[in-house]
Design a protein around this motif. Structure first.
Motif, PDB file in Angstrom:
ATOM      1  N   PRO A  85      -5.051  -0.795   4.623  1.00 32.41           N
ATOM      2  CA  PRO A  85      -6.196  -0.120   5.255  1.00 32.41           C
ATOM      3  C   PRO A  85      -7.504  -0.879   5.096  1.00 32.41           C
ATOM      4  O   PRO A  85      -8.375  -0.822   5.972  1.00 32.41           O
ATOM      5  N   ASP A  86      -7.647  -1.601   3.961  1.00 34.83           N
ATOM      6  CA  ASP A  86      -8.948  -2.220   3.664  1.00 34.83           C
ATOM      7  C   ASP A  86      -8.953  -3.741   3.727  1.00 34.83           C
ATOM      8  O   ASP A  86      -9.975  -4.379   3.494  1.00 34.83           O
TER       9      ASP A  86
ATOM     10  N   TYR B 165      -0.099  -5.515   6.161  1.00 35.41           N
ATOM     11  CA  TYR B 165      -0.950  -4.420   6.615  1.00 35.41           C
ATOM     12  C   TYR B 165      -1.481  -3.583   5.449  1.00 35.41           C
ATOM     13  O   TYR B 165      -0.719  -3.001   4.679  1.00 35.41           O
TER      14      TYR B 165
ATOM     15  N   ASP C  31      -3.994  -1.617  -3.144  1.00 37.50           N
ATOM     16  CA  ASP C  31      -5.151  -1.895  -2.293  1.00 37.50           C
ATOM     17  C   ASP C  31      -5.780  -3.224  -2.704  1.00 37.50           C
ATOM     18  O   ASP C  31      -5.333  -3.858  -3.664  1.00 37.50           O
TER      19      ASP C  31
ATOM     20  N   ASP D  59       0.798  -1.230   0.000  1.00 35.91           N
ATOM     21  CA  ASP D  59       0.000   0.000   0.000  1.00 35.91           C
ATOM     22  C   ASP D  59       0.831   1.280   0.000  1.00 35.91           C
ATOM     23  O   ASP D  59       0.341   2.342  -0.373  1.00 35.91           O
TER      24      ASP D  59
END
Length: 244
Positions: free
Chosen positions: A69-70, A67, A46, A20
């Motif tokens: 975010p989504d 890791y 993503d 990401d």
């Protein structure tokens, strides 16, 4: 084509980076493309991009963070294992939790590399992966089944390390001995004509299967070149010579 040879094209392994952080993804891309035999075919930042590029590009190898975010890279690892079974995964992540490491390995990750990424560490793994792919290809082409020794070489390719003349660590797969490797190299380089695995074995004093394993390791390392030799009878035979 009696007596002629046909050069075997070296397979370029296609890599997708799923990361990401665009800056880190670009660093990873530059690192990968410094290693011969690898090409970065895409970068996904993503989950949506990752799923789409996996479907469209069908890469040989994915460099995957954990890791996002989504989503979680471990979820993507499971998806790859279920839907893209010809694609392998190397985790490159800051995740230090034991459970994350365990889940990644149980999910079939080829390796687990901690950030910040060092080029030497990635290079070691990519060369080991390249050797693994060459071994698989050779076994598919030449044998209906495999020996325990060959299975061990596939499973434990991380093996040992030998120091190179420059002082850098060079990874040697399990079952590859430095002394025998040097003898194999010398035999091929000193030969006036390309050698088959059987001819190499006779010159060095090892079995044909052992000679072939060492020769394929040298192909994966980019130190030798393989051709196909068409004799008067029988199927084409793989021969080895110094890389041009």
């Amino acid at each position: 084509m009696s007596g002629s040879t046909l050069q075997a094209e070296e397979t370029v392994l296609r890599v997708l980076i799923i990361e990401d952080d665009e800056r880190i993804a670009e660093i990873n891309r530059r690192f990968v493309e410094k290693v011969p035999g690898f090409s970065v075919v895409g970068i996904a930042t993503d989950e949506a991009q990752a799923l789409e590029t996996l479907e469209v590009l069908e890469p040989d190898l994915v460099l995957l963070d954990i890791y996002f975010p989504d989503t979680s890279g471990l979820e993507l690892l499971r998806t790859i294992g279920q839907k893209h079974r010809q694609t392998d995964v190397i985790m490159i992540t800051a995740a230090k939790e034991v459970d994350a490491v365990r889940e990644a390995l149980r999910g079939g990750a080829f390796d687990y590399i901690m950030k910040p990424l060092l080029f030497s560490r990635l290079q070691e793994t990519l060369l080991r992966y390249k050797a693994y792919q060459h071994t698989l290809l050779t076994l598919r082409q030449e044998k209906a089944g495999v020996s325990q020794e060959e299975i061990d070489a596939l499973l434990h390719g991380a093996g040992k390390k030998e120091a190179s003349s420059s002082g850098n660590a060079v990874s040697l797969p399990k079952g590859i001995d430095k002394l025998t490797l040097d003898k194999i190299v010398h035999a091929v380089l000193e030969a006036e004509m390309p050698l088959t695995a059987e001819q190499t074995a006779k010159r060095v004093g090892v079995s044909r299967s052992t000679a072939r394993r060492y020769l394929e390791h040298l192909i994966a390392e980019g130190r030798l070149q393989a051709d196909l030799s068409y004799g008067d009878v029988g199927r084409p035979e793989r021969v080895y010579r110094k890389k041009k």
